[in-house]
Scaffold this motif. Structure first.
Motif, short mmCIF file in Angstrom:
data_model
loop_
_atom_site.label_atom_id
_atom_site.label_comp_id
_atom_site.label_asym_id
_atom_site.label_seq_id
_atom_site.Cartn_x
_atom_site.Cartn_y
_atom_site.Cartn_z
N GLY A 167 1.82 -5.70 2.19
CA GLY A 167 2.98 -4.40 3.02
C GLY A 167 2.62 -4.78 4.45
O GLY A 167 2.12 -6.07 4.68
N PHE A 168 2.27 -3.96 5.03
CA PHE A 168 2.35 -3.98 6.13
C PHE A 168 2.06 -3.64 6.68
O PHE A 168 0.54 -2.84 6.46
N SER A 169 1.03 -4.47 7.45
CA SER A 169 -0.33 -4.38 8.19
C SER A 169 -0.42 -4.41 10.08
O SER A 169 0.49 -5.65 10.01
N ARG A 179 -4.27 -8.63 10.80
CA ARG A 179 -3.08 -9.84 10.04
C ARG A 179 -3.76 -11.15 10.98
O ARG A 179 -2.53 -11.52 10.17
N PRO A 222 2.29 -6.54 13.99
CA PRO A 222 2.29 -6.31 13.14
C PRO A 222 3.85 -6.86 12.12
O PRO A 222 4.51 -6.49 12.89
N GLY A 223 3.85 -6.84 10.84
CA GLY A 223 4.90 -6.95 10.10
C GLY A 223 3.90 -7.13 8.95
O GLY A 223 2.64 -6.76 8.24
N GLN A 224 4.69 -7.88 7.78
CA GLN A 224 5.01 -7.88 6.36
C GLN A 224 3.28 -8.87 6.40
O GLN A 224 3.32 -9.99 6.93
#
Length: 215
Positions: free
Chosen positions: A126-128, A133, A170-172
């Motif tokens: 998911g989004f982290s 990340r 941040p992101g997938q």
């Protein structure tokens, strides 16, 4: 049937990850392993340099209902009189004339002790944020700090006055094709199409994986 590896560049098979476990070797050491169900795969198309500008074979895996395929996918397989298959992929070969449409490939091509490369989609998380990340360090948690897990400055000021492409943000996290190289084959069960390899393999149990011999 047995495959002559001299005729291939990166011929491989498709399969599914069953899960991880551990076994004991002859010395009593615990070895973490991943269990895979590999093949059987069917050659659905043979491509040649004279006709398609490169030499390759297309391999299909996973029987499905015809209703789950599009008309173009179904027509492609019906043209070669092959049952509906869920997954199709290509492998480059040196001598495509050594293969035939409808030919079945299985794990008899692999041997214990052989090194293979396995690729598949990693588990999606998911989004982290940046700490999870990219393992960024956090800000101080005391003394009135208002920057705990924030990224901070992300670009220069007047020049160039923008955020440069490729900036870590941040992101997938996960859910990307990952390739693990040089995994050692521990066991080969040709009767049940089971392959046991040392170490971990991308993805969750049931994940589709592509397996080929290490170059």
């Amino acid at each position: 049937m047995n495959i002559n590896w001299r005729n291939t560049v990166a011929l491989g098979l498709l399969g599914n990850k069953i899960g991880m476990t551990q076994i004991f070797d002859s010395l009593g050491n615990i070895v973490p392993v991943t269990v895979l169900r590999v093949g059987p795969c069917i050659i659905t198309q043979v491509k040649t340099k004279s006709k398609d500008n490169y030499n390759a074979i297309q391999v299909g895996y996973g029987n499905v209902s015809p209703k789950s395929l599009t008309q173009s996918e179904l027509g492609h397989l019906q043209k070669s009189k092959i049952q509906p298959l869920k997954y199709l992929t290509e492998f480059l070969v040196d001598k495509p004339e050594a293969f035939q449409v409808g030919q079945t490939l299985n794990i008899e091509s692999f041997k214990e002790g052989q090194l293979i490369d396995i690729s598949g989609k990693s588990s999606g998380k998911g989004f982290s944020g940046l700490q999870k990340r990219y393992s960024f360090t956090r800000g101080p948690m005391t003394h009135g700090s208002k920057n705990h897990r924030a990224p901070g400055s992300i670009g220069m000021g007047t020049s160039p006055g923008r955020v440069l492409p490729g900036k870590k943000m941040p992101g997938q996290l996960g859910n990307k094709t990952t390739n693990i190289r040089k995994l050692k084959i521990i066991q080969v069960n040709t009767q049940d199409n089971i392959l046991v390899v040392k170490g971990s393999v991308p993805g969750k149990p049931g994940n589709l994986v592509k397996i080929k011999r290490s170059q």
